[in-house]
Design a protein around this motif. Structure first.
Motif, PDB file in Angstrom:
ATOM      1  N   ASP A   1     -45.368 -15.994 -19.362  1.00  0.00           N
ATOM      2  CA  ASP A   1     -46.336 -15.501 -20.349  1.00  0.00           C
ATOM      3  C   ASP A   1     -47.284 -16.615 -20.773  1.00  0.00           C
ATOM      4  O   ASP A   1     -48.492 -16.415 -20.897  1.00  0.00           O
TER       5      ASP A   1
ATOM      6  N   TYR B   1     -27.342 -17.295 -17.630  1.00  0.00           N
ATOM      7  CA  TYR B   1     -28.307 -16.735 -16.690  1.00  0.00           C
ATOM      8  C   TYR B   1     -29.352 -15.901 -17.428  1.00  0.00           C
ATOM      9  O   TYR B   1     -30.554 -16.013 -17.168  1.00  0.00           O
ATOM     10  N   GLN B   2     -28.898 -15.087 -18.377  1.00  0.00           N
ATOM     11  CA  GLN B   2     -29.825 -14.262 -19.155  1.00  0.00           C
ATOM     12  C   GLN B   2     -30.759 -15.133 -19.998  1.00  0.00           C
ATOM     13  O   GLN B   2     -31.955 -14.828 -20.123  1.00  0.00           O
ATOM     14  N   LYS B   3     -30.238 -16.200 -20.562  1.00  0.00           N
ATOM     15  CA  LYS B   3     -31.086 -17.116 -21.344  1.00  0.00           C
ATOM     16  C   LYS B   3     -32.149 -17.747 -20.456  1.00  0.00           C
ATOM     17  O   LYS B   3     -33.307 -17.884 -20.858  1.00  0.00           O
TER      18      LYS B   3
ATOM     19  N   GLN C   1     -33.382 -16.424 -17.750  1.00  0.00           N
ATOM     20  CA  GLN C   1     -34.356 -15.379 -17.433  1.00  0.00           C
ATOM     21  C   GLN C   1     -35.362 -15.220 -18.570  1.00  0.00           C
ATOM     22  O   GLN C   1     -36.563 -15.064 -18.327  1.00  0.00           O
ATOM     23  N   GLN C   2     -34.892 -15.268 -19.796  1.00  0.00           N
ATOM     24  CA  GLN C   2     -35.791 -15.163 -20.948  1.00  0.00           C
ATOM     25  C   GLN C   2     -36.729 -16.366 -21.000  1.00  0.00           C
ATOM     26  O   GLN C   2     -37.926 -16.227 -21.291  1.00  0.00           O
ATOM     27  N   GLU C   3     -36.188 -17.547 -20.719  1.00  0.00           N
ATOM     28  CA  GLU C   3     -37.002 -18.759 -20.712  1.00  0.00           C
ATOM     29  C   GLU C   3     -38.073 -18.676 -19.623  1.00  0.00           C
ATOM     30  O   GLU C   3     -39.228 -19.065 -19.837  1.00  0.00           O
TER      31      GLU C   3
ATOM     32  N   GLN D   1     -39.405 -15.893 -18.424  1.00  0.00           N
ATOM     33  CA  GLN D   1     -40.407 -14.923 -18.856  1.00  0.00           C
ATOM     34  C   GLN D   1     -41.372 -15.553 -19.869  1.00  0.00           C
ATOM     35  O   GLN D   1     -42.584 -15.330 -19.810  1.00  0.00           O
ATOM     36  N   THR D   2     -40.837 -16.336 -20.786  1.00  0.00           N
ATOM     37  CA  THR D   2     -41.673 -17.023 -21.776  1.00  0.00           C
ATOM     38  C   THR D   2     -42.637 -17.984 -21.078  1.00  0.00           C
ATOM     39  O   THR D   2     -43.823 -18.045 -21.426  1.00  0.00           O
TER      40      THR D   2
ATOM     41  N   GLU E   1     -24.259 -15.129 -19.556  1.00  0.00           N
ATOM     42  CA  GLU E   1     -25.091 -15.354 -20.748  1.00  0.00           C
ATOM     43  C   GLU E   1     -26.111 -16.461 -20.508  1.00  0.00           C
ATOM     44  O   GLU E   1     -27.275 -16.348 -20.916  1.00  0.00           O
TER      45      GLU E   1
END
Length: 128
Positions: A27, A15-17, A19-21, A23-24, A13
């Motif tokens: 962007d 790690y997924q957070k 990854q989202q950070e 990507q943000t 979990e």
């Protein structure tokens, strides 16, 4: 073994957070780069201007005449600011990538620990 699986789930979990950070942050960096390109285009237009040509600035629904030196100074200042923001953004992206790599190593260790106990992830151990 349940502790190892819970730890693995928590690491996944996190790690997924991350990854989202990441990507943000990517962007955000792309938006800053788009602003940089736009301002570089404006700077090139200033270089093409002949003496005596007017520059207008859009302020709401009104075009205001602007001094060339002032306009060039504004764009130069923006480019400097954008350059610093790009640098900060890239440092932030590198930091997140390092955290991701560290978390990935922790996940691999947790998986190895789970396999060492005799159970594959998601399967219960069978006692004889």
């Amino acid at each position: 073994m349940a502790d190892v699986q819970a730890q693995l789930q928590a690491l996944s979990e996190e790690y997924q957070k991350l990854q989202q950070e990441l990507q943000t942050a990517i962007d955000s960096r792309q938006k800053i780069e788009a602003q940089r390109q736009e301002n570089l285009g404006v700077q090139k237009e200033f270089d093409r201007l002949k003496d005596g040509e007017s520059i207008y600035k859009l302020a709401g629904p009104i075009l205001l005449k602007q001094d060339k030196v002032e306009a060039e100074s504004t764009v130069k200042g923006r480019l400097e600011f954008i350059g610093k923001e790009l640098e900060r953004s890239e440092d932030h992206i590198k930091e997140i990538q390092e955290k991701l790599e560290k978390k990935k190593g922790e996940i691999i260790q947790a998986q190895a620990g789970l396999q060492a106990t005799g159970a594959a992830p998601g399967k219960a151990a069978v006692k004889a």
